[in-house]
Write a protein that holds these residues in place. Structure first.
Motif, PDB file in Angstrom:
ATOM      1  N   ASP A 133       0.833  -1.199   0.000  1.00 18.34           N
ATOM      2  CA  ASP A 133       0.000   0.000   0.000  1.00 18.34           C
ATOM      3  C   ASP A 133       0.872   1.255   0.000  1.00 18.34           C
ATOM      4  N   ALA A 134       1.925   1.250   0.825  1.00 17.85           N
ATOM      5  CA  ALA A 134       2.829   2.398   0.873  1.00 17.85           C
ATOM      6  C   ALA A 134       3.523   2.590  -0.472  1.00 17.85           C
ATOM      7  N   ARG A 135       3.896   1.505  -1.118  1.00 19.79           N
ATOM      8  CA  ARG A 135       4.538   1.617  -2.436  1.00 19.79           C
ATOM      9  C   ARG A 135       3.585   2.219  -3.459  1.00 19.79           C
ATOM     10  N   ASP A 136       2.300   1.829  -3.404  1.00 14.89           N
ATOM     11  CA  ASP A 136       1.315   2.409  -4.319  1.00 14.89           C
ATOM     12  C   ASP A 136       1.185   3.911  -4.093  1.00 14.89           C
ATOM     13  N   ILE A 137       1.191   4.324  -2.832  1.00 14.18           N
ATOM     14  CA  ILE A 137       1.093   5.754  -2.508  1.00 14.18           C
ATOM     15  C   ILE A 137       2.337   6.487  -2.987  1.00 14.18           C
ATOM     16  N   LYS A 165       1.467  16.117  -4.122  1.00 20.59           N
ATOM     17  CA  LYS A 165       0.841  15.851  -2.831  1.00 20.59           C
ATOM     18  C   LYS A 165      -0.288  14.844  -2.999  1.00 20.59           C
ATOM     19  N   ILE A 166      -0.763  14.326  -1.843  1.00 21.25           N
ATOM     20  CA  ILE A 166      -1.834  13.345  -1.847  1.00 21.25           C
ATOM     21  C   ILE A 166      -2.727  13.594  -0.635  1.00 21.25           C
ATOM     22  N   SER A 167      -4.026  13.387  -0.810  1.00 22.20           N
ATOM     23  CA  SER A 167      -4.975  13.537   0.285  1.00 22.20           C
ATOM     24  C   SER A 167      -5.462  12.167   0.741  1.00 22.20           C
ATOM     25  N   ARG A 168      -6.144  12.151   1.875  1.00 22.16           N
ATOM     26  CA  ARG A 168      -6.703  10.895   2.380  1.00 22.16           C
ATOM     27  C   ARG A 168      -7.709  10.317   1.388  1.00 22.16           C
ATOM     28  N   LYS A 169      -8.528  11.162   0.783  1.00 20.55           N
ATOM     29  CA  LYS A 169      -9.519  10.677  -0.184  1.00 20.55           C
ATOM     30  C   LYS A 169      -8.847  10.050  -1.404  1.00 20.55           C
ATOM     31  N   GLU A 170      -7.733  10.613  -1.841  1.00 20.44           N
ATOM     32  CA  GLU A 170      -7.002  10.016  -2.959  1.00 20.44           C
ATOM     33  C   GLU A 170      -6.437   8.656  -2.564  1.00 20.44           C
ATOM     34  N   VAL A 171      -5.960   8.543  -1.319  1.00 20.80           N
ATOM     35  CA  VAL A 171      -5.453   7.248  -0.830  1.00 20.80           C
ATOM     36  C   VAL A 171      -6.579   6.225  -0.813  1.00 20.80           C
ATOM     37  N   MET A 172      -7.772   6.634  -0.380  1.00 24.92           N
ATOM     38  CA  MET A 172      -8.920   5.722  -0.362  1.00 24.92           C
ATOM     39  C   MET A 172      -9.215   5.202  -1.768  1.00 24.92           C
ATOM     40  N   ILE A 184      -7.003   5.099  -4.394  1.00 19.94           N
ATOM     41  CA  ILE A 184      -5.861   4.315  -4.878  1.00 19.94           C
ATOM     42  C   ILE A 184      -5.868   2.913  -4.280  1.00 19.94           C
ATOM     43  N   LEU A 185      -6.118   2.829  -2.977  1.00 20.82           N
ATOM     44  CA  LEU A 185      -6.068   1.542  -2.289  1.00 20.82           C
ATOM     45  C   LEU A 185      -7.423   0.829  -2.291  1.00 20.82           C
ATOM     46  N   ASN A 186      -8.446   1.522  -2.800  1.00 19.68           N
ATOM     47  CA  ASN A 186      -9.805   0.970  -2.804  1.00 19.68           C
ATOM     48  C   ASN A 186     -10.176   0.505  -1.401  1.00 19.68           C
ATOM     49  N   CYS A 187     -10.067   1.444  -0.451  1.00 24.11           N
ATOM     50  CA  CYS A 187     -10.290   1.107   0.949  1.00 24.11           C
ATOM     51  C   CYS A 187     -11.167   2.157   1.608  1.00 24.11           C
ATOM     52  N   LYS A 188     -11.493   1.909   2.857  1.00 26.53           N
ATOM     53  CA  LYS A 188     -12.305   2.847   3.635  1.00 26.53           C
ATOM     54  C   LYS A 188     -11.398   3.831   4.374  1.00 26.53           C
ATOM     55  N   GLU A 189     -12.030   4.824   4.982  1.00 28.29           N
ATOM     56  CA  GLU A 189     -11.315   5.925   5.622  1.00 28.29           C
ATOM     57  C   GLU A 189     -10.337   5.469   6.703  1.00 28.29           C
ATOM     58  N   THR A 190     -10.733   4.506   7.521  1.00 25.04           N
ATOM     59  CA  THR A 190      -9.876   4.057   8.627  1.00 25.04           C
ATOM     60  C   THR A 190      -8.553   3.487   8.116  1.00 25.04           C
ATOM     61  N   LYS A 191      -8.622   2.625   7.095  1.00 24.09           N
ATOM     62  CA  LYS A 191      -7.387   2.042   6.560  1.00 24.09           C
ATOM     63  C   LYS A 191      -6.515   3.130   5.931  1.00 24.09           C
ATOM     64  N   ALA A 192      -7.135   4.070   5.213  1.00 25.80           N
ATOM     65  CA  ALA A 192      -6.363   5.154   4.603  1.00 25.80           C
ATOM     66  C   ALA A 192      -5.653   5.974   5.676  1.00 25.80           C
ATOM     67  N   LYS A 193      -6.374   6.326   6.749  1.00 29.86           N
ATOM     68  CA  LYS A 193      -5.766   7.105   7.837  1.00 29.86           C
ATOM     69  C   LYS A 193      -4.613   6.336   8.481  1.00 29.86           C
TER      70      LYS A 193
END
Length: 173
Positions: A116-120, A129-136, A138-147
């Motif tokens: 996941d870190a490599r994808d980010i 830059k990247i936001s939490r919503k972009e991480v969600m 990219i990783l196809n995940c929910k807010e908790t995992k992104a945070k």
């Protein structure tokens, strides 16, 4: 890495596959899949996969050995990328020459970085830059995992957190 039993059908070579030649093994199933919209056109899949891989810096290797076809997707190595985005450096940082991850003797090694870190980091190689919503996304995940992923990356000194609240974003450190 994907391994499929069985070689290419009816004497098709690896060059033929890259040229878009295809041979149906099951015409009934293939026609149903085409009618359902799962197949755009015959023989276009390998070229589209290769194109997406090239755009994202992923090496795409396909080989046929005996009665097996193997496809390998190699991700780039993120451990040697350059650091700070110039606009986010502190006054102390601006006095230092540009440095790389290799120069810094970081506590983590590239083997300890999660997928996941490599994808980010791959995303940040193309953007500042990247936001939490972009991480969600990219990783196809929910807010908790992104945070949690972002927090872990900040703790590993892979990212810097900029601002707070709904304006928070992250840059490579």
């Amino acid at each position: 890495e994907i391994v499929s039993p069985g070689g290419f059908p009816n004497g098709i070579t690896l060059d033929d596959v890259f040229d878009g030649r295809s041979e149906l093994r099951n015409r009934i199933l293939a026609n149903v899949m085409k009618e359902l919209g799962y197949i755009e056109s015959w023989g276009s899949g390998v070229a589209r996969i290769k194109s997406v891989c090239e755009k994202n810096g992923v090496e795409f290797i396909i080989t046929e050995k005996g009665d097996f076809v193997k496809v390998v997707f190699k991700r780039p190595d993120y451990s040697l990328k350059t650091t700070f985005v110039e606009s986010h450096k502190t006054a102390k940082d601006r006095k230092r020459p540009q440095e790389t991850v290799r120069d810094r003797k970081r506590p983590q090694e590239s083997a300890n970085i999660s997928l996941d870190a490599r994808d980010i980091l791959n995303y940040l190689n193309k953007r500042e830059k990247i936001s939490r919503k972009e991480v969600m996304a990219i990783l196809n995940c929910k807010e908790t995992k992104a945070k949690n992923t972002l927090k872990e990356m900040v703790n590993q000194k892979l990212l810097l957190r900029i601002q707070k609240g709904k304006y928070t974003y992250y840059v490579k450190s």
